[in-house]
Write a protein that holds these residues in place. Structure first.
Motif, PDB file in Angstrom:
ATOM      1  N   THR A  50      10.006  19.364  -1.494  1.00 23.69           N
ATOM      2  CA  THR A  50      11.243  19.090  -2.434  1.00 23.69           C
ATOM      3  C   THR A  50      11.530  17.576  -2.745  1.00 23.69           C
ATOM      4  O   THR A  50      12.003  17.291  -3.667  1.00 23.69           O
ATOM      5  N   LYS A  51      11.332  16.880  -1.732  1.00 24.50           N
ATOM      6  CA  LYS A  51      11.591  15.307  -1.920  1.00 24.50           C
ATOM      7  C   LYS A  51      10.482  14.882  -3.081  1.00 24.50           C
ATOM      8  O   LYS A  51      10.679  13.926  -3.897  1.00 24.50           O
ATOM      9  N   VAL A  52       9.201  15.163  -3.042  1.00 25.84           N
ATOM     10  CA  VAL A  52       8.140  14.853  -3.889  1.00 25.84           C
ATOM     11  C   VAL A  52       8.560  15.182  -5.298  1.00 25.84           C
ATOM     12  O   VAL A  52       8.481  14.342  -6.127  1.00 25.84           O
ATOM     13  N   LEU A  53       9.192  16.580  -5.326  1.00 19.67           N
ATOM     14  CA  LEU A  53       9.416  16.871  -6.818  1.00 19.67           C
ATOM     15  C   LEU A  53      10.745  16.183  -7.256  1.00 19.67           C
ATOM     16  O   LEU A  53      10.896  16.142  -8.531  1.00 19.67           O
ATOM     17  N   GLU A  54      11.640  16.058  -6.304  1.00 25.44           N
ATOM     18  CA  GLU A  54      12.887  14.980  -6.732  1.00 25.44           C
ATOM     19  C   GLU A  54      12.450  13.928  -7.260  1.00 25.44           C
ATOM     20  O   GLU A  54      13.263  13.497  -8.207  1.00 25.44           O
ATOM     21  N   PHE A  55      11.592  13.196  -6.591  1.00 22.44           N
ATOM     22  CA  PHE A  55      11.341  11.817  -7.252  1.00 22.44           C
ATOM     23  C   PHE A  55      10.635  12.136  -8.707  1.00 22.44           C
ATOM     24  O   PHE A  55      10.700  11.207  -9.603  1.00 22.44           O
ATOM     25  N   ILE A  56       9.643  12.966  -8.746  1.00 20.90           N
ATOM     26  CA  ILE A  56       8.897  12.843  -9.882  1.00 20.90           C
ATOM     27  C   ILE A  56       9.518  13.917 -11.072  1.00 20.90           C
ATOM     28  O   ILE A  56       9.339  13.107 -12.231  1.00 20.90           O
ATOM     29  N   ASP A  57      10.447  14.488 -10.814  1.00 24.05           N
ATOM     30  CA  ASP A  57      11.297  15.067 -11.834  1.00 24.05           C
ATOM     31  C   ASP A  57      12.547  14.441 -12.200  1.00 24.05           C
ATOM     32  O   ASP A  57      13.069  14.767 -13.287  1.00 24.05           O
ATOM     33  N   GLY A  58      12.792  13.556 -11.082  1.00 18.20           N
ATOM     34  CA  GLY A  58      13.934  12.561 -11.651  1.00 18.20           C
ATOM     35  C   GLY A  58      15.144  13.479 -11.569  1.00 18.20           C
ATOM     36  O   GLY A  58      16.382  12.872 -12.316  1.00 18.20           O
TER      37      GLY A  58
END
Length: 385
Positions: free
Chosen positions: A377-385
């Motif tokens: 979730t955190k990885v995607l939160e950073f990448i997807d902004g």
């Protein structure tokens, strides 16, 4: 949620301490600390697990690789081909023995040594190839062994990250990594898939004569006490570490399956994302990525990022108490110790790109669904902004 660790050795220990503790205690009570019965028991059990004729334990994985090369009687100036994208120990021992390291590029998908790059690098001075089963995935051993046979070269497998992985030949036959080349080395560093509680390593070979030579090298060149027949070193696996490894060996397949299961859950979260390339499983037994590949035991779970601020992601994850790693941030051919005017940057296009794009997420036997969900979730939160 439990605290996320890059490697959770404490959690793993809690599940096997009823076996590990008595094994260590037995060594202490018998005081057979060096070359004791536990070392020989572990050696035989590992030989049986791998299906290899000879396991020669030693003090650490770097020693194992160096001793393997010493056993082949390579001479100063002999060229040894290996991958540019790997840990420095692989090339370090080549240089220590006054051999000539020849670094070559890797594949863009599985990050293992490029067969085509090997072919281009062979000269009359080439004597050996060192494929690294990087991050736990088997290199293309059938092709590498064919090249070696054609050019009369030795193959030394660096299996420090790949123990337990299977290589599938084009005819469907399988062999454990570390049992295919002329000789192989592995590390039992605590974070490895099969790790002890200190330093440890081993050399594998099916060659009886080579095994005899190596057994002398690890023990000061002695086969009979105070008779030094070859130039050797002092590199022995101590009995306490052997006891730990022997207690953990029956769990190795389960540990690797746990890593593969965690990898599949990571995959599911990141699959088909335009900016994330999940780890590729390349085995002759399948056509590409699949959930059943046994060619990859996930010593690391490493993503390749496209158009993402990788270093920014590292900082973001660390700020959210998620450890991660960049393996490796600098190509070996650019390291001060191994720079050489022979190298051409055009020959390292893949490695030079990988060092900017890769990131390794927590990977170990104790990862649970809640932790994986939080990490992804955190990885995607950073990448997807």
């Amino acid at each position: 949620m439990r605290k996320i660790q890059m490697v959770d050795l404490k959690g793993q220990y809690s599940g096997i301490k009823d076996v590990v503790n008595p094994a260590i205690q037995e060594v202490i009570e018998t005081t057979a600390f060096i070359n004791g019965p536990k070392v020989h028991e572990f050696q035989k059990n590992l030989e049986n697990y791998l299906g290899v004729k000879h396991v020669i334990p030693c003090a650490n994985g770097t020693d194992a690789l160096q001793i393997a090369m010493m056993g082949l009687d390579l001479k100063p100036g002999d060229e040894v081909i290996t991958a540019d994208f790997t840990f420095a120990a692989t090339v370090e021992v080549i240089a220590l023995l006054q051999l000539t390291p020849v670094l070559v590029d890797v594949n863009p998908d599985d990050f293992n040594i490029s067969v085509e790059a090997i072919k281009k690098a062979i000269t009359p001075k080439t004597k050996a190839i060192v494929p690294v089963h990087l991050f736990g995935q088997a290199a293309d051993m059938e092709a590498i062994m064919n090249i070696a046979q054609e050019h009369n070269l030795y193959v030394i497998e660096d299996n420090a990250q790949g123990i337990g992985s299977d290589y599938t030949y084009s005819n469907g036959n399988k062999a454990k990594t570390g049992t295919i080349g002329h000789v192989a080395s592995t590390s039992f560093f605590p974070s490895k898939n099969l790790g002890c509680y200190g330093d440890g390593g081993a050399i594998f070979t099916n060659d009886d004569e080579l095994a005899h030579v190596i057994r002398g090298i690890v023990n000061h060149g002695m086969y009979e006490r105070y008779h030094h027949d070859v130039v050797g070193v002092n590199s022995r696996l101590d009995s306490i570490q052997a006891a730990v490894l022997d207690a953990k060996l029956p769990h190795l397949d389960a540990y690797n399956k746990a890593r593969q299961a965690a990898a599949s859950k990571y995959d599911a979260a990141f699959k088909n994302h335009s900016k994330i390339e999940i780890p590729f499983r390349k085995s002759n037994g399948c056509s590409g990525n699949c959930d059943t590949c046994d060619c990859h035991v996930f010593h690391q779970y490493t993503l390749k990022l496209n158009g993402v601020d990788r270093d920014g992601l590292v900082k973001f994850l660390n700020a959210n108490d998620i450890p991660c790693g960049v393996y490796y941030p600098i190509p070996l051919h650019k390291q001060k110790a191994y720079q050489d005017d022979r190298y051409n940057e055009a020959d390292f296009t893949v490695t030079n790109q990988l060092v900017k794009e890769v990131i390794s997420l927590p990977m170990h036997t104790e990862l649970d669904d809640e932790q994986i969900a939080f990490i992804t979730t955190k990885v995607l939160e950073f990448i997807d902004g």
